[in-house]
Design an enzyme around this catalytic site. Structure first.
Site, mmCIF file in Angstrom:
data_model
loop_
_atom_site.group_PDB
_atom_site.id
_atom_site.type_symbol
_atom_site.label_atom_id
_atom_site.label_comp_id
_atom_site.label_asym_id
_atom_site.label_seq_id
_atom_site.Cartn_x
_atom_site.Cartn_y
_atom_site.Cartn_z
ATOM 1 N N ASP A 35 0.851 -1.185 0.000
ATOM 2 C CA ASP A 35 0.000 0.000 0.000
ATOM 3 C C ASP A 35 0.891 1.241 0.000
ATOM 4 O O ASP A 35 2.107 1.145 0.189
ATOM 5 C CB ASP A 35 -0.876 -0.055 1.262
ATOM 6 C CG ASP A 35 -1.896 1.060 1.309
ATOM 7 O OD1 ASP A 35 -2.287 1.544 0.241
ATOM 8 O OD2 ASP A 35 -2.278 1.451 2.424
ATOM 9 N N ASP A 63 -8.939 3.879 -1.917
ATOM 10 C CA ASP A 63 -9.830 4.353 -0.844
ATOM 11 C C ASP A 63 -11.122 4.955 -1.381
ATOM 12 O O ASP A 63 -11.265 6.165 -1.516
ATOM 13 C CB ASP A 63 -9.102 5.379 0.020
ATOM 14 C CG ASP A 63 -7.933 4.749 0.752
ATOM 15 O OD1 ASP A 63 -7.868 3.505 0.824
ATOM 16 O OD2 ASP A 63 -7.083 5.505 1.250
ATOM 17 N N GLU A 106 2.494 4.812 -4.102
ATOM 18 C CA GLU A 106 2.414 5.739 -5.262
ATOM 19 C C GLU A 106 3.753 6.412 -5.534
ATOM 20 O O GLU A 106 4.011 6.689 -6.719
ATOM 21 C CB GLU A 106 1.315 6.765 -5.025
ATOM 22 C CG GLU A 106 -0.092 6.189 -5.132
ATOM 23 C CD GLU A 106 -0.448 5.244 -3.976
ATOM 24 O OE1 GLU A 106 0.081 5.442 -2.877
ATOM 25 O OE2 GLU A 106 -1.219 4.299 -4.195
#
Ligand code: GLC
Length: 799
Positions: A407, A485, A410
Site C-alpha cells: 500500500d 480508498d 504511489e
C-alpha cells in the site's frame, strides 16, 4: 525585455521532410531534414511500434512495461516508396508515412479501411525547465469513434469527450471523475466502423490523453518528458486488441492459488489477536465462507515494516498457524516507507547498503507516512529489489503468512504538496539514472515486483499472492490490485463496477474494490448490493477504514447476513468457473470481465453501456445501483439469456426490466453455456471435491464451454498437470448432444459429473453415453432433469 533567443523555441516544433530512409530487418528509420527520426518497428503483423527522436539518436531502449515474453514475428513485411509517401505493408496493416511532414495513416490491409490517422501527428516543445522535450501526438478522431481503457479512471466506460492525466496519486475518498488516481495505464482502445485498434503510449512521465474534449474531431496524447513512444495494436476485435496489449505488457506469471479467488475479509485494523480470532470464528460460526484475513498497519511495532507488535501479536507464528488450521490465510500489509530509527534493523541495513532514494543534491528523500519520518527504498534498483525480496523470509517461510498487501506505494507522502516525492528525487531505473519525474509512475509497480519476488521465493512450492494499490502497465504480471480508498456510497458502487471493467479492459484483470466502501459506513442494503457485485469481481474483499463502525457480513442484521452469505456461497460454487476464466486470462490475455462493448462491438447499443458486464464468457451481470430497488432496466446483448434464478429465457438485443429484490441481483447465463460448480465450502480445500456439477443451459444450435482445473496451488500445472475439458454443446428440437475433449495430465479427484439440464424443450426418453444406451431409470434422471454420469465421457446424446 526577453533577450534570450532560446525562448523562440518555446511553442510547438514539427518534423520537416524526410531525407533518408533505412531498413534494418523489422526496424525502419525515417530521418527528416530537421533531424527528427521516426523509427517504426514491426513487432507483429498487427502490432507496430512508433518511436520518435528529435536529437538525431535514441536513448537506451528500456521499458518496465514490456515483457520479455511478448510474442514477436510477422508473416509479411514490405516497404514501398511513392512520390509523396512511404508505405509499409504487413499481412494485417498498411501504414503510410507522408514524406513532407512525417505524418502517418494506418489502414486495414485487406479492406484499405482507414483505422487511425495523424492530425498534427508528432510534435514537441523543448522543456526549458528540465531539458528534453514535451512530446505530443494528435490523431484525427474518426466518425463515430469511441474510446475505452486507461486503467482505473472513475469515469463512464466510454471515454469520449474527456481529458485525463496519468500520475499515480494517493486519492483518499476520490469521486466520479477525480483524476488522476492510483494507477497509470496509458493504454486505450478505440472503436469506429465496427473495427477496433489500441494505442499504448509507453512513457512513464506525467502524461495526458484527450479524447475529443479540446477539439471535437481530435484525440491526442502527450507527456512531460521522455520519448514519443507508442504501440499501435490492431484488432479488429476489441478483445484481440486487449489480448495483444496484454501479451506485450505481460500476463500473470502464475495462476493465483485458488483460495485467492475466495472471499477475503479486511479492515483497518483487526487487532489484537483476540479480535482477529473473534472475526474468523464468527465466519465459521455463521457459516459464511472466507479464505483470507488481513492485518493492516497496526500489527506492526510502531508501523515498522517486517516487525510485529509484541503487545497485540505476541506469538504471530502460533496465531497464523491456528488461523491456517481453520482455513484462513493471513495476509499482511507492507508499505514502502521505512521508519528513520537507528535501532531498527531494516532501516540500518538500508542505510548501510545505500538503498534509500536521495534528492538531487545528495540528502535522503525524507517523507512522513504512518510511522512518522521515513526513507524509501529505491525499488528501481535491481539490487534493492533483491534485498527487499529477502526481507520476506521470516514472514513467509517461518511465520507462514500467505500473502502481502503493498500500500501507499504511489509513493504516498503525507503533509506535502503533491502528496508524493518532489520531482528532483533520483532513481536508478535499472542503470538508466533519472529523476522522479520519470520514475514516479513505476515506483509502486517495482515495489510490488520486489514483494512478488520475495513471496515467490519463500512461499515455494506454493504460489505467491500479492496485492498492490499503485500500478503502471505490466504490473499485472506480478500482483493483484484493488481500487483504493473509495467511499460507502451508491455512486461509488457504480464507480467500482466501471473501474473493475476498465481495469480488465486494460490488461489487469485481477482487480476488485473495497466492498462496502473504505471511507464512511454503508447501510445494510448498500453493503448487500456491493457484495452482489463483488462476488463477480476477480478479487473479492471487504475492506473499510473502521472509523465509522464495523463492516463484516453480520454487521447489518440477520436479513443482510443471509443475503451476503447466499452470494458468497455462490462465489464458492462458481470457483471452477472463475478459475477457468483466470486461466484463460493468464494464457491468452482475455479479460475476465467484459464491458458489453468488448463482448459485442458490432452492436452500437453497447458502445455507451457501463452498468452491465459479462463475467468470463457466459455470465451477464448487472448490479443494482439504487436504494429500494425491486429490479432495474438493463440491456441484454444479442443472443438468448437464461435468468439465473428462474431459468426464464430472455431474447437479447433490447433493454428490459429485470427483477431483483434485495436477496437477488440481475444475473443471466448465455444459452448453450455449461457452467461448472463446486459445492459450497467454508474455505478452499475444506471439502474433497467428489463431484463436479455441470449446469447445462440448452440452446438450439452450438456453443462451446471449458473447465480448467489443477491442484489449485503449486507449479505442477506448468509441467502439464492440469485438466482441461472442452465441451461442445449442440441442441436440436428433440435432442441435445454434448461432446467432451479432455487434455492435460491432472486427474481430478472426483469421478462423476452431476449434470443439471436447464431449458430442455423435450421430455427425455433415453440417453446414449459413448454409444451405450441408458433409460431414464438407469441414470436415475430426476424430475428436474438432473443425473450423474462418469466424468470421462466423450459423447453424450440426450434424446
Ligand atoms: C490506505 C489504504 C487502506 C489502508 C490504510 C491503512 O488508506 O488505501 O486500504 O487500510 O491506508 O493502512
Amino acid at each position: 525585455m526577453i533577450l534570450n533567443t532560446e525562448l523562440e523555441y518555446k511553442g510547438n516544433l514539427f518534423p520537416s521532410n524526410i531525407i533518408a530512409f533505412e531498413k534494418n530487418l523489422d526496424t525502419l528509420n525515417f530521418t527528416t531534414a530537421n533531424g527528427v527520426i521516426l523509427q517504426i518497428t514491426v513487432l507483429r503483423d498487427s502490432v507496430l511500434r512508433f518511436r520518435y527522436s528529435t536529437t538525431g539518436s535514441f536513448e537506451n531502449d528500456f521499458s518496465y512495461a514490456i515483457t520479455k515474453y511478448a510474442s514477436r514475428g510477422y508473416n509479411h513485411l514490405e516497404v514501398k516508396e511513392e512520390n509523396d509517401k512511404y508505405i509499409i505493408l504487413t499481412s494485417k496493416l498498411k501504414c503510410e508515412i507522408n514524406k513532407t511532414d512525417l505524418r502517418t495513416a494506418i489502414y486495414e490491409a485487406k479492406t484499405e479501411q482507414l483505422l487511425c490517422e495523424d492530425e498534427l501527428g508528432f510534435h514537441w516543445e523543448e522543456s526549458y525547465e528540465f531539458g528534453g522535450d514535451i512530446v505530443k501526438m494528435s490523431k484525427v478522431s474518426q466518425e463515430g469513434e469511441s474510446y475505452y481503457g486507461l486503467g482505473d479512471k472513475p469515469a463512464d466506460v466510454n471515454l469520449k469527450g474527456k481529458r485525463f492525466e496519468n500520475w499515480v496519486t494517493d486519492s483518499y475518498a476520490y469521486g466520479k471523475h477525480t483524476d488522476p488516481i492510483y494507477k497509470t495505464i496509458p493504454f486505450y482502445t478505440a472503436l469506429h466502423h465496427k473495427k477496433s485498434y489500441g494505442i499504448f503510449f509507453d512513457n512513464t512521465f506525467r502524461s495526458y490523453f484527450d479524447f475529443c474534449q479540446e477539439r471535437r474531431n481530435v484525440s491526442s496524447f502527450w507527456a512531460q518528458g521522455g520519448e514519443m513512444n507508442y504501440y499501435f495494436i490492431y484488432g479488429p476485435d476489441m478483445s484481440e486488441v486487449v489480448a495483444n496489449y496484454t501479451d506485450l505488457t505481460g500476463k500473470p506469471h502464475q495462476l493465483p492459488p485458488l483460495w485467492a479467488l475466495g472471499y477475503h475479509q479486511c479492515k483497518w485494523s483487526y487487532y489484537p489477536e483476540s479480535k482477529v480470532k473473534e472475526i474468523t470464528n464468527k465466519f465459521r460460526e455463521l457459516k459464511i465462507p472466507c479464505d483470507a484475513i488481513y492485518l493492516d498497519i497496526d500489527y506492526m511495532e510502531g508501523f515498522r515494516c517486517f516487525t510485529w507488535s509484541k503487545e497485540y501479536f505476541p506469538d504471530p507464528k502460533r496465531m497464523v498457524k491456528e488461523l491456517a488450521d481453520d482455513g484462513f490465510k493471513t495476509i499482511v500489509i507492507i508499505d514502502p516507507g521505512i521508519k528513520i530509527d537507528h535501532e531498527y534493523s531494516v532501516f540500518k541495513e538500508g542505510l548501510d547498503k545505500d538503498y534509500f532514494c536521495k534528492r538531487a543534491d545528495g540528502p535522503y528523500m525524507k517523507g512522513k507516512v504512518w510511522p512518522g519520518e521515513c526513507y524509501f527504498p529505491d525499488f528501481t534498483n535491481p539490487e534493492v529489489r533483491e534485498w527487499w525480496s529477502n526481507l520476506f523470509q521470516e514472514l513467509i517461510e517461518d511465520i507462514g503468512v500467505k500473502g502481502v498487501w503493498n500500500d501507499m506505494n504511489e509513493p504516498a507522502v503525507m503533509d506535502v504538496p503533491g502528496k508524493t516525492f518532489p520531482d528532483d528525487v533520483r532513481h536508478d531505473y535499472e542503470g538508466n539514472p533519472c529523476s522522479h519525474r520519470k520514475a514516479h509512475n513505476i515506483y509502486g509497480m517495482q515495489m510490488a515486483r520486489a514483494t512478488y519476488q520475495g513471496l515467490k521465493k519463500f512461499a515455494y512450492p506454493k504460489r505467491p499472492f500479492v496485492i498492490t494499490r499503485a500500478a503502471y502497465s505490466g504490473t499485472q504480471r506480478y500482483t493483484s490490485s484493488w481500487t483504493g480508498d473509495n467511499v460507502a456510497s451508491w455512486e461509488h458502487l457504480s464507480i467500482a463496477n466501471i473501474q473493475a471493467q476498465r481495469m480488465c479492459m486494460s490488461g489487469f484483470s485481477f482487480i476488485g474494490s473495497d466492498i462496502g466502501g473504505f471511507a464512511e459506513q454503508p447501510n445494510g442494503e448498500l453493503y448487500a448490493r456491493w457484495i452482489q457485485l463483488g462476488i463477480f469481481h476477480p478479487f473479492c474483499r471487504t475492506h473499510s477504514s473502521g472509523d465509522h463502525g464495523d463492516q463484516e457480513p453480520w454487521t447489518f442484521g440477520k436479513n443482510i447476513t443471509d443475503v451476503v452469505r447466499k452470494f458468497i456461497e455462490l462465489r464458492y460454487e462458481l470457483l471452477p468457473y472463475l478459475y477457468t476464466c483466470f486461466w484463460r486470462y493468464a494464457e491468452e490475455g482475455i479479460p475476465m470481465l467484459k464491458s458489453l462493448v468488448l463482448y459485442d462491438q458490432e452492436d452500437t447499443h453497447t458502445h455507451y453501456r457501463s452498468d452491465e458486464f459479462i463475467c468470463g464468457e457466459k455470465i451477464l451481470a448487472c448490479p443494482i445501483l439504487e436504494p429500494n430497488a425491486k429490479g432495474r432496466r438493463m440491456y441484454f446483448p444479442k443472443g438468448e439469456w437464461y435468468n439465473f434464478w428462474t431459468d426464464e429465457v430472455v431474447e437479447g438485443g433490447q433493454e428490459l426490466w429485470a427483477d431483483a429484490d434485495l436477496d437477488s441481483m440481475p444475473v443471466f447465463v448465455k444459452a448453450g453455456a455449461i457452467i461448472p460448480k463446486y459445492p459450497v465450502q467454508q474455505y478452499v480445500g475444506e471439502k474433497d471435491i467428489d463431484e463436479l456439477k455441470l449446469e447445462v443451459y440448452f440452446k438450439l444450435g452450438k456453443e462451446t464451454s471449458e473447465v480448467y482445473e489443477d491442484a489449485h496451488d503449486g507449479y505442477d500445472y506448468i509441467k502439464g498437470r492440469y485438466s482441461l475439458r472442452n465441451f461442445t454443446l449442440n441442441g436440436e428440437k428433440n435432442q441435445l448432444v454434448i461432446q467432451q475433449h479432455k487434455s492435460g495430465k491432472y486427474t481430478t479427484p472426483y469421478n462423476t459429473f452431476k449434470v443439471q439440464l436447464h431449458g430442455l424443450p423435450f421430455k427425455i426418453k433415453k440417453v446414449i453415453i459413448d454409444k451405450v444406451e441408458y433409460s431414464i431409470k438407469d441414470l436415475k434422471i430426476d424430475e428436474n432433469n438432473a443425473f450423474v454420469i462418469e466424468k470421462d465421457f466423450t459423447d453424450l446424446h440426450i434424446l
